[in-house]
Design an enzyme around this catalytic site. Structure first.
Site, mmCIF file in Angstrom:
data_model
loop_
_atom_site.group_PDB
_atom_site.id
_atom_site.type_symbol
_atom_site.label_atom_id
_atom_site.label_comp_id
_atom_site.label_asym_id
_atom_site.label_seq_id
_atom_site.Cartn_x
_atom_site.Cartn_y
_atom_site.Cartn_z
ATOM 1 N N GLN A 172 0.858 -1.184 0.000
ATOM 2 C CA GLN A 172 0.000 0.000 0.000
ATOM 3 C C GLN A 172 0.900 1.241 0.000
ATOM 4 O O GLN A 172 1.862 1.327 0.775
ATOM 5 C CB GLN A 172 -0.906 0.012 1.223
ATOM 6 C CG GLN A 172 -1.891 -1.144 1.293
ATOM 7 C CD GLN A 172 -1.336 -2.371 1.993
ATOM 8 O OE1 GLN A 172 -0.130 -2.498 2.185
ATOM 9 N NE2 GLN A 172 -2.215 -3.273 2.396
ATOM 10 N N GLN A 197 -1.635 1.214 -5.433
ATOM 11 C CA GLN A 197 -2.522 0.608 -4.436
ATOM 12 C C GLN A 197 -2.759 1.581 -3.285
ATOM 13 O O GLN A 197 -1.820 2.098 -2.689
ATOM 14 C CB GLN A 197 -1.904 -0.685 -3.895
ATOM 15 C CG GLN A 197 -2.808 -1.425 -2.916
ATOM 16 C CD GLN A 197 -2.247 -2.786 -2.517
ATOM 17 O OE1 GLN A 197 -1.337 -3.296 -3.149
ATOM 18 N NE2 GLN A 197 -2.801 -3.352 -1.477
ATOM 19 N N ASP A 198 -4.048 1.851 -2.974
ATOM 20 C CA ASP A 198 -4.430 2.735 -1.863
ATOM 21 C C ASP A 198 -3.913 4.160 -2.077
ATOM 22 O O ASP A 198 -3.242 4.731 -1.215
ATOM 23 C CB ASP A 198 -3.930 2.181 -0.534
ATOM 24 C CG ASP A 198 -4.621 0.885 -0.146
ATOM 25 O OD1 ASP A 198 -5.323 0.323 -0.991
ATOM 26 O OD2 ASP A 198 -4.448 0.434 0.997
ATOM 27 N N ASP A 208 -8.368 -0.397 -4.615
ATOM 28 C CA ASP A 208 -8.893 0.400 -3.495
ATOM 29 C C ASP A 208 -8.296 1.800 -3.507
ATOM 30 O O ASP A 208 -7.889 2.331 -2.467
ATOM 31 C CB ASP A 208 -8.600 -0.281 -2.154
ATOM 32 C CG ASP A 208 -9.126 -1.699 -2.083
ATOM 33 O OD1 ASP A 208 -10.080 -2.010 -2.815
ATOM 34 O OD2 ASP A 208 -8.583 -2.504 -1.310
ATOM 35 N N ARG A 254 -15.440 -2.174 -3.143
ATOM 36 C CA ARG A 254 -15.401 -3.369 -2.303
ATOM 37 C C ARG A 254 -15.852 -2.967 -0.904
ATOM 38 O O ARG A 254 -15.556 -1.875 -0.418
ATOM 39 C CB ARG A 254 -13.981 -3.944 -2.243
ATOM 40 C CG ARG A 254 -13.406 -4.323 -3.589
ATOM 41 C CD ARG A 254 -12.259 -5.312 -3.441
ATOM 42 N NE ARG A 254 -11.140 -4.792 -2.665
ATOM 43 C CZ ARG A 254 -10.181 -5.559 -2.150
ATOM 44 N NH1 ARG A 254 -10.227 -6.876 -2.308
ATOM 45 N NH2 ARG A 254 -9.170 -5.018 -1.485
#
Length: 365
Positions: free
Chosen positions: A184, A206-207, A228, A284
């Protein structure tokens, strides 16, 4: 007992029975479609977002009392570093301070403390004024422990009434391979109430954007990521933003973390555009009561037909609130969506599609 309250109790008991490993037998309660629809409306848009006990009445300040110049050339500015400009302010700040940042790439990790309110950062242009770093969650910090997702942020805001305009916040850690752990890499973390980002670029993998907590407004922003890449438990309105996925496999645009029906949080995307590569879920269910709405939004063909993922927990399908309203584009077709998402009516969408969703008329005007 009121019918709605009774219905909520019955449904809560169903979820508890499914969730508990100690229940050897499960008693199912049959709930009518009409009752379930009323319950979903209550979970999603039935409550008022105005003047919640969770948020104080906001009183913003727009007239600056001080302006600071940051420039990579020390002869042209007061500071050559964004963090040094922030550190020059009183730790407890009560007036609007504008930090003007000249064009350039500022390789630094920046954090604004919780007591330093009313900070405004203005770049020369989002394409030209860039703040970047490359931390990941698994990188070892000064205490000898992994940083974790929270501390991986290139730019972290902990103070209220923050404003950013025309700036790129970037985490340029390389995109991780599918299934990699600890990668992340947050570009921007906002962990405070009443923050606005106007014409900014937020770039990572990611993130990317940790929309942690508080009321937030993103307007005309470009947000790029893979998995995400907008996540957290903020109460946030995204207006006319470009959301771009960059992945070779499956990704997810949102992971909203609302954990209770009492939490007045959620993400609303209005007049946005979703593009990119790979196959993308709209969201999600990170939180059991995750709440996300897309309205008047163009969706490219990268959106998976099912649209949403339950995080591997079927009980969350009973409590999340995922909705679309008058979206367009090849990825917006509602026909293949999961049964527990909703095609909203005008009345159901109304609480999500204006500044009232974030009490914006109190602190943005």
């Amino acid at each position: 007992m009121k019918p709605k309250l009774l219905l909520l109790i019955l449904l809560a008991n169903i979820v508890a029975n499914f969730s508990s490993p100690f229940n050897s037998s499960i008693t199912l309660t049959v709930v009518s479609d009409e009752a379930y629809t009323k319950w979903v409306k209550q979970m999603g848009g039935g409550c008022s977002f105005k003047h919640s006990d969770l948020f104080d009445r906001a009183k913003n300040k727009f007239k600056p009392c001080k302006t600071i110049k940051v420039d990579k050339n020390p002869r042209l500015g007061d500071f050559v570093s964004v963090q040094k400009a922030i550190n020059s302010l009183p730790l407890v700040n009560f007036c609007r301070v504008v930090i003007s940042i000249s064009a350039g790439t500022y390789r630094e990790k920046v954090e604004i403390p919780a007591t330093m309110s009313y900070v405004c950062l203005e770049g020369a242009d989002a394409e030209k004024t860039i703040i970047q770093w490359d931390d990941t969650a698994d990188r070892i910090g000064q205490n000898g422990q992994p940083l974790g997702t929270y501390a991986s942020a290139t730019f972290a805001v902990n103070s209220p009434y923050f404003i950013a305009k025309n700036i790129t916040f970037k985490n340029n850690a390389p995109s991780p391979p599918s299934g990699a752990l600890g990668k992340q890499a947050v570009a921007l973390r906002i962990s405070a109430d009443t923050a606005a980002f106007i014409s900014c670029r937020i770039i990572g993998a990611q993130d990317t954007l940790y929309d942690d907590r508080g009321r937030h407004y993103f307007k005309d922003c470009y947000i790029q990521g893979s998995v995400d890449f907008i996540f957290g438990n903020g109460l946030s309105l995204y207006e006319r933003c470009h959301l771009h996925a960059k992945t070779n496999s499956y990704g997810a645009l949102t992971a909203q973390k609302r954990e209770s029906s009492l939490e007045e949080t959620g993400f609303s995307f209005v007049h946005c555009r979703v593009t990119g590569s790979g196959a993308l879920y709209l969201g999600r269910a990170w939180g059991s009561f995750s709440r996300v709405v897309f309205a008047y939004t163009y969706m490219d063909k990268i959106i998976t037909p099912r649209g949403w993922y339950n995080w591997g927990d079927k009980t969350r399908e009973m409590t999340v609130f995922y909705g679309q309203f008058k979206c367009s584009g090849p990825g917006s077709d509602f026909g293949g969506r999961v049964s527990w998402s909703r095609q909203l009516t005008q009345q159901e969408a109304e609480p999500f599609i204006s500044l009232d969703f974030i009490d914006g008329h109190e602190w943005l005007c």
